[in-house]
Structure formats: structure tokens, C-alpha cells
Design a protein around this motif. Sequence first.
Motif, PDB file in Angstrom:
ATOM      1  N   ASN A 233       0.813  -1.215   0.000  1.00 59.20           N
ATOM      2  CA  ASN A 233       0.000   0.000   0.000  1.00 59.20           C
ATOM      3  C   ASN A 233       0.850   1.270   0.000  1.00 59.20           C
ATOM      4  N   SER A 234       2.081   1.144  -0.490  1.00 59.61           N
ATOM      5  CA  SER A 234       2.931   2.323  -0.619  1.00 59.61           C
ATOM      6  C   SER A 234       2.379   3.255  -1.697  1.00 59.61           C
ATOM      7  N   ILE A 235       2.771   4.522  -1.620  1.00 57.47           N
ATOM      8  CA  ILE A 235       2.300   5.536  -2.563  1.00 57.47           C
ATOM      9  C   ILE A 235       3.510   6.208  -3.202  1.00 57.47           C
ATOM     10  N   LEU A 236       3.473   6.319  -4.532  1.00 54.51           N
ATOM     11  CA  LEU A 236       4.500   7.044  -5.267  1.00 54.51           C
ATOM     12  C   LEU A 236       3.929   8.392  -5.677  1.00 54.51           C
ATOM     13  N   LEU A 237       4.514   9.480  -5.151  1.00 56.54           N
ATOM     14  CA  LEU A 237       4.078  10.828  -5.492  1.00 56.54           C
ATOM     15  C   LEU A 237       4.739  11.280  -6.794  1.00 56.54           C
ATOM     16  N   ASN A 238       4.199  12.356  -7.356  1.00 53.59           N
ATOM     17  CA  ASN A 238       4.752  12.967  -8.577  1.00 53.59           C
ATOM     18  C   ASN A 238       4.830  11.964  -9.728  1.00 53.59           C
ATOM     19  N   SER A 239       3.790  11.178  -9.861  1.00 57.50           N
ATOM     20  CA  SER A 239       3.731  10.193 -10.942  1.00 57.50           C
ATOM     21  C   SER A 239       2.969  10.779 -12.127  1.00 57.50           C
ATOM     22  N   ASP A 240       3.356  10.353 -13.340  1.00 61.56           N
ATOM     23  CA  ASP A 240       2.591  10.749 -14.523  1.00 61.56           C
ATOM     24  C   ASP A 240       1.630   9.644 -14.959  1.00 61.56           C
ATOM     25  N   CYS A 241       1.567   8.567 -14.152  1.00 60.73           N
ATOM     26  CA  CYS A 241       0.637   7.451 -14.404  1.00 60.73           C
ATOM     27  C   CYS A 241       0.804   6.886 -15.806  1.00 60.73           C
ATOM     28  N   GLY A 242       2.016   6.838 -16.271  1.00 64.41           N
ATOM     29  CA  GLY A 242       2.230   6.390 -17.634  1.00 64.41           C
ATOM     30  C   GLY A 242       2.587   4.931 -17.757  1.00 64.41           C
ATOM     31  N   ARG A 243       2.675   4.207 -16.646  1.00 61.70           N
ATOM     32  CA  ARG A 243       3.153   2.820 -16.694  1.00 61.70           C
ATOM     33  C   ARG A 243       1.994   1.842 -16.515  1.00 61.70           C
ATOM     34  N   ALA A 290      -5.053  18.882  -9.349  1.00 59.17           N
ATOM     35  CA  ALA A 290      -4.736  18.334  -8.030  1.00 59.17           C
ATOM     36  C   ALA A 290      -3.362  17.675  -8.060  1.00 59.17           C
ATOM     37  N   ARG A 291      -2.620  17.875  -6.970  1.00 61.98           N
ATOM     38  CA  ARG A 291      -1.283  17.280  -6.904  1.00 61.98           C
ATOM     39  C   ARG A 291      -0.992  16.947  -5.446  1.00 61.98           C
ATOM     40  N   MET A 292      -0.800  15.651  -5.169  1.00 62.51           N
ATOM     41  CA  MET A 292      -0.490  15.221  -3.817  1.00 62.51           C
ATOM     42  C   MET A 292       0.999  15.439  -3.550  1.00 62.51           C
ATOM     43  N   VAL A 293       1.275  16.199  -2.486  1.00 66.29           N
ATOM     44  CA  VAL A 293       2.656  16.642  -2.253  1.00 66.29           C
ATOM     45  C   VAL A 293       3.292  15.992  -1.034  1.00 66.29           C
ATOM     46  N   SER A 294       2.503  15.382  -0.163  1.00 63.31           N
ATOM     47  CA  SER A 294       3.073  14.713   1.007  1.00 63.31           C
ATOM     48  C   SER A 294       2.114  13.625   1.460  1.00 63.31           C
ATOM     49  N   LEU A 295       2.633  12.694   2.252  1.00 65.51           N
ATOM     50  CA  LEU A 295       1.794  11.603   2.744  1.00 65.51           C
ATOM     51  C   LEU A 295       2.107  11.300   4.193  1.00 65.51           C
ATOM     52  N   ASP A 296       1.124  10.719   4.874  1.00 67.67           N
ATOM     53  CA  ASP A 296       1.255  10.337   6.279  1.00 67.67           C
ATOM     54  C   ASP A 296       0.590   8.980   6.434  1.00 67.67           C
ATOM     55  N   THR A 297       1.340   7.976   6.877  1.00 65.55           N
ATOM     56  CA  THR A 297       0.813   6.615   7.000  1.00 65.55           C
ATOM     57  C   THR A 297       0.219   6.335   8.373  1.00 65.55           C
ATOM     58  N   ALA A 298       0.153   7.358   9.228  1.00 62.63           N
ATOM     59  CA  ALA A 298      -0.372   7.171  10.588  1.00 62.63           C
ATOM     60  C   ALA A 298      -1.567   8.077  10.821  1.00 62.63           C
ATOM     61  N   PHE A 299      -2.503   8.081   9.907  1.00 62.94           N
ATOM     62  CA  PHE A 299      -3.691   8.917  10.033  1.00 62.94           C
ATOM     63  C   PHE A 299      -4.635   8.304  11.087  1.00 62.94           C
ATOM     64  N   PRO A 300      -5.311   9.127  11.911  1.00 64.78           N
ATOM     65  CA  PRO A 300      -5.319  10.591  11.883  1.00 64.78           C
ATOM     66  C   PRO A 300      -4.255  11.242  12.764  1.00 64.78           C
ATOM     67  N   SER A 301      -3.534  10.431  13.574  1.00 62.46           N
ATOM     68  CA  SER A 301      -2.478  11.024  14.392  1.00 62.46           C
ATOM     69  C   SER A 301      -1.469   9.943  14.749  1.00 62.46           C
ATOM     70  N   ALA A 302      -0.250  10.374  15.005  1.00 65.15           N
ATOM     71  CA  ALA A 302       0.786   9.424  15.395  1.00 65.15           C
ATOM     72  C   ALA A 302       0.483   8.805  16.752  1.00 65.15           C
ATOM     73  N   ALA A 303      -0.230   9.560  17.607  1.00 65.73           N
ATOM     74  CA  ALA A 303      -0.541   9.065  18.945  1.00 65.73           C
ATOM     75  C   ALA A 303      -1.593   7.964  18.918  1.00 65.73           C
ATOM     76  N   ALA A 304      -2.538   8.050  17.982  1.00 60.63           N
ATOM     77  CA  ALA A 304      -3.621   7.066  17.933  1.00 60.63           C
ATOM     78  C   ALA A 304      -4.045   6.826  16.491  1.00 60.63           C
ATOM     79  N   PRO A 305      -3.178   6.212  15.684  1.00 61.02           N
ATOM     80  CA  PRO A 305      -3.538   5.979  14.281  1.00 61.02           C
ATOM     81  C   PRO A 305      -4.599   4.891  14.158  1.00 61.02           C
TER      82      PRO A 305
END
Length: 759
Positions: A233-243, A290-305
Motif C-alpha cells: 500500500n505504498s504511494i508514489l508521489l509525482n507520478s505521470d501514471c504512464g506505466r 490536483a497534486r499530492m505533495v506529502s503523505l502520512d501513513t499514521a492517520f489521523p495522528s501518530a498518537a492514535a492511528p
Amino acid sequence: MALLRRWHALCILCLLALSANAQAYHDFGFTRSQDIAVHDAYGQLFLYPWAGGVNGVSAHPIDLDLDGTDDLLLFEKHGNRLLPFLNAGIEGECHYTFAPELSRFFPPLHDWAILRDYDGDDRTDIFTYGNGGITIYRNLSNADGLRFDLVTTQLMSLQYGNLTNLYASPDDYLAIEDIDGDGDLDILNFWLLGKYVHFHRNYSMEEYGDRSHLDFRLEEECWGHFEEGGEDNSILLNSDCGRKGEPLRHVGSTIVARDLTGNGLPDLVLGDIDFPNLVFLENGGTLDDARMVSLDTAFPSAAAPVRLFSMPVLSFVDVDNDGVEELLASPADPVLNKSKDHDCHWLYRFNPATSEYEKQTESFLQGGMIDVGSGAAPVLYDWDHDGLIDLFVGNYGSYDTSAYVNGFVVSEFPSSIAYYRNVGSPTVPAFRLVTADFGGLRQLRMHGLFPAFADLDGNGTTDLLCGTLEGTLLRFSNQSDDPDQPDFAAPDAGFVAHDFGDYAAPQFFDLDRDSRPDLVVGNRRGRLAYLRNTGTGDAASFTFVTDTLGGVDVRQPELSYFGFCTPVFFRNAADETVLFCGNEQGGVGYYNHIDGNLNGTFTLQETALLEHAPGWRRTISEGLRSVPAVADLNGDGFPDMLVGNYAGGLSLFLGTTPPPVGIDNPGDILPSLALSIVPNPATDHFAVRLPESASGTLRIWDATGRLIFSQQFNNQEIIEIKNHQLSAGVYIIQIETVHTLSLPQPSAYAKVVIGGSLK
């Protein structure tokens, strides 16, 4: 007193029989109830004990009682159940009342449901899965009550120069929001083969100046400029979705689009099948790009994801009426034995001081229900011999742990039995949880424990027999005469050396009336095995007779290969042996003509029992894998029924005076829709013609009002009926259509005369 009550019930049956030539009656009457109190082990009252449990739900605000305040509708994925809760509407308070009767007003929803007001009339509409796409129902509720009309069974979108269905998977949750800020609802979905998000812009505002149209066009194939990983479930940012030609992994995701950073742009929160976390993607682009510029894998918080195996889905609902939406999370994985099934409805509140969502509970609403995990199997038995019937609930299992095996999640669901002691009275029952692990059986790490009770060795103590997923029966000899401290010996798998088929469901019942409990066992095949007790009073011994008892087969071949037959034999007020059977599809069938007919075929009197209420009646349908338990709990002479389901909970149906037989149609009957039957009279086949293409259900009733056949149809004007063994006679054809503006009539009826068998 008990004898008088039994005589009263028998008199009612006799009076009904005397008036049979004037009016036919059902043999049993049931009304859904919430009135038997249940307490937890600490004495706290369950608020919604008979709501049926949850495994994975999405939560939706909607005004159910039309009082101007949003209530709450839960959609349970494991069984496509709807759980309506009415909101008291008190500011700052979370106060809900379970209102299952309101679910009858909703159309059939399956796989997923997303509720949004697409036409801007302040009434919440319904988007749900439909045959590789999206089905939409418009909310036309008014002072007369709730009403939903079918808009389309297949939402279309202009794609690559052609108008084709806007693709949806049964496993994905889409984002249906105003993505471009123009006031109408757009849709984000994953590309058919996964990895990339497509943007379908709605041109309703641009073309028509209002929100009421559904004019979708594929505008972006790489919305947000990101892609999912091919192996996880990793995410690659700044992709052109060409592959798009490379190997793909996507098999299910949840998408929520929401401005969570306050910059006016929709951010994304993604859940993924086989993973417990949510990934937050921040939108740093523009409304046009739209352009996704950052990601966080511990939503909604690091204390209680959020960490919920598997594939959590988010809902935003103001549950306490303070004007601020809470965040709800629950699993959405369609696989039945993968996800967390207890403490699986997490509630977060937003704290403005920290600008974070803080977890409040892991069992929102679920904590007020009887919920044993997955596959609830209730059994009613007076364990402590105090004259009050106690409640035991076996299960398929309840979630324990998950691990990755060859890249896929495998979860453990050890089975157990919950014991609720009846602490009420003979006329006012009440249950209190004694233990969630009766006999400590969870440590055996078995699956599908289905309990039955009898003194098998004649020592005066009650022994336990458990069916298992593997089709074996385990005997647990009780060495203690203290019901508060049972002492079970190690399980004996050789007590009955027979393979009953997967999901063995045993019941002890004296079928041949020789005062010794015989053994009946249901299974996944949908049939019943019968073993006669040929032992003595000191030691039961069971001799195999047949594995097709009574010709019972609860399968519905048009829907599934399996039946999951769960039998409950009992004797009615006239001392006749009758049988209720649960099945995979969630109904409860009823058989009679059993006494003196153990070598013959039982009569299927009703394919599905009904629940009754003033002004309406409907089929009892509890989602998936129904398991009934029957006893007169309140001493009124009528059998009451509990029904377990795969979501781990129970529903309660109190016995009532049997109602008259009729065309059992939920809701009001409107002026009849014109139907034609050709040929009529018929011999080997006939066809039902509608005035235009429609979707819904066709049912055939015999002259006594007994439902004998049911079939779904979709986008058909002609429905052909053949190869169903109907004897000569008169039959009622019922067509129950999904509403459309041109076909507002929900049900229509016509007679057909059969001149001979249909072959």
C-alpha cells in the motif's frame, strides 16, 4: 400457570383452525422486539442488545424520521444489513435509539453504500454498487414517509468518446464529493486495473445550472499525480501514471476526499485491502490540477492511528450534534475471515486545541450490542436448572491476530462460547453475561464451535457437545455438578465417529419420542443428518440413520452452492414436532409433518418466516448465515425466536398470535401496475410482461398464500418462468419493482392458471 398458558395457546390454534375456511392463518407469528434486557458482566445495561452486531460498517447521516435532524444509518458489509439509529438531537449528546423497522423503506443495497445529496434538495440520496458500476436512488421522502426511487442501475460517464458505465468494484469505496468546487458532486474512482485515480467531472452545474443532473465525463486519468505501489500500500508521489502496462496489484481500496488542511483543496485518505492503516495524502495543487505533495501513513495522528485489519473505511458524521463532525473508522474488507470483528467501529473527536483527532472509543454503538465476533450461533438452554432459560452464543470465531503469508493477510479467529444467565423471571426474562469464554474453549484454537447440551453419561451433570467447522463433533464431559464452576474433560472427538460435513450444527432432540435425546446435525451443504439414540439412561449412544433427514435442503442454488443449515426442532402448543432452519441467505424456513414421517419428506410450510407489525409484514432476513434459537422466554404460550447472523449479533422476535395469510407485502399497496401473463392458462411455461423494462423481484404464491418461488430480475420487460414443478391450480404472481419515476408502483399482482406440471 404454565399449563394454563399452554392451554391458552392451544385454544388459539383450535379457534384459528375452526375459522380456516373463512381465513387461513400462519402457524406462527413473530414481531421484532428490543424489550428483553441484557447486561454485561459488570451489570451495565446494553443499549442495543438485539441490533445484530457489526463486523465492518460505513456510517451515514440521514434524516430517517423526517424531523429535520440527521439520524444515523449503518451499512454492514458482511450481509448487506442496514442498521438505522434515530438521533435524539440533543446538542453535545450522543443519544441514539435503534429503529430496525425503518430499514424496510430502503431499496436493496449491497457491497457498499455511499449516501450523498446529489440533487441539492436537502434530502440524502443513495449510491450503491450495481453490476460493475453504480446504482443511484433518489430520496423523495415527504410527509407521508421515507421513499427512494431508482434513478439508474448503471451510472454512465463519457469516456474516450463513448458513453459507458462509470466503473466501480464491489470491493472499492469511491469518493463522491464536489471535487472541483462548482457545487455538484463529482466522482473519484480507481482505474479498472488499479493504481491510478480517475476523475469523473459532473457537468450538471455547467450545462444545466443546477445539481440535479448526472452528466459525468472522464477528465483526468492521473488525478493527484500519484500511484499505488505494485506490491503493497505504498504511494508514489509525482507520478505521470504512464506505466499502465506493468504488473498490477490493486484489488480493493477505500477513498475519502476531504479538505483536511483548510486550504480549500480536497485531500485524500486511502485504505487498502490487506492493510490496517490509512494513508493521508495532502493536496498541494489547485482545483484544476490536483497534486499530492506529502503523505502520512499514521492517520489521523501518530498518537492514535487507525489500525484495523483490513481496509478501513472512513465516515465523517456529527454524532453529538455540536456542529463538528466526528471521524468513524471500520474495516471494509469483503473477505469474511480476515478483518477485526470486535471493537471494530472506532470514533475520533476533533480537538481544536491540538488540531488533531483523538480516539474516544473502539466500539461506537457496537459496545451496546451482543456481539461475539463472527458467526453468532445462539442456543437456549437452562444451564443452572433454575427454571429460567439461559442463553449461549457460539461463533465461527472472533478476531485474534493477523500475519502476512506470501504477501497476503491471514488472520486467526479462535472460536468460543458466550454464556448469558437468565436473571429475570418466568414472565420477564433478562440476561446477564457470565463469561465470554464458557469452559475456556477459546484456548483450543478451534473454528465454528456450535454448542448443544445433554447429560450424555447419566451422571446427573450436563455435558457439552460442539460442532466444528471441520465437520466433527467434540464431546466435553462435565465432571462438576456446580453450574457456576463447570469442569470439562479434554475434548473427545471420537464420541460420534462420523464426518458431518463442514460447519456441523448439532441439536439434541427426542425425534422418535422414546424419551431419549436423539442427535440432529446440520451442515454447510444445507442438509440434516439424523442419529438415533440407541443407548441407555446411563450412557447415550448414537446410531447413524441418514444424512438427508426429511429431504431438508436449505440451499438456494441460484445464489450459492451452500446452505449452512442450522436446525431447531421443537414442539408447538399442539405437541406437534416442527422445524425451523437457518440458512446462508439469512432467512428462517419452517417445516412440519414430521411426526411419524422420519423416513419421509418433511413439508416446507414457509420458505422464510415473517415478522409482523401493525400495517406491514416482511420476511425475516438477518443478513448472512442465520442461526435460530427457539423457546417461550416470557411464558405467554408462544415460541419466541433469537436469530444470530455472521456479523456476530442477535435479533429478537417475540411470538405473537399467528396473523392471517395474505400477500405479504411490506408497505402500502398502491394502484396496480398492469401485468400480462402469456399464455394463461399455462402448461410447461409462461412469461410475465411488464409495460417497460424494470428491476426487482418476482414471487409466486399458491392459493393458500404460501410463497413457493422467488426470483430476481434486472432491466427486463419479459420474465420467463419454466422448469419449476408447479402442480395444476391457480397461482398469484407478485412483481415487486425497484421504484422509477415512470413505474412508481412497488408491487403488482396477477393470477395464472396452471393446467399441468411445468417441466
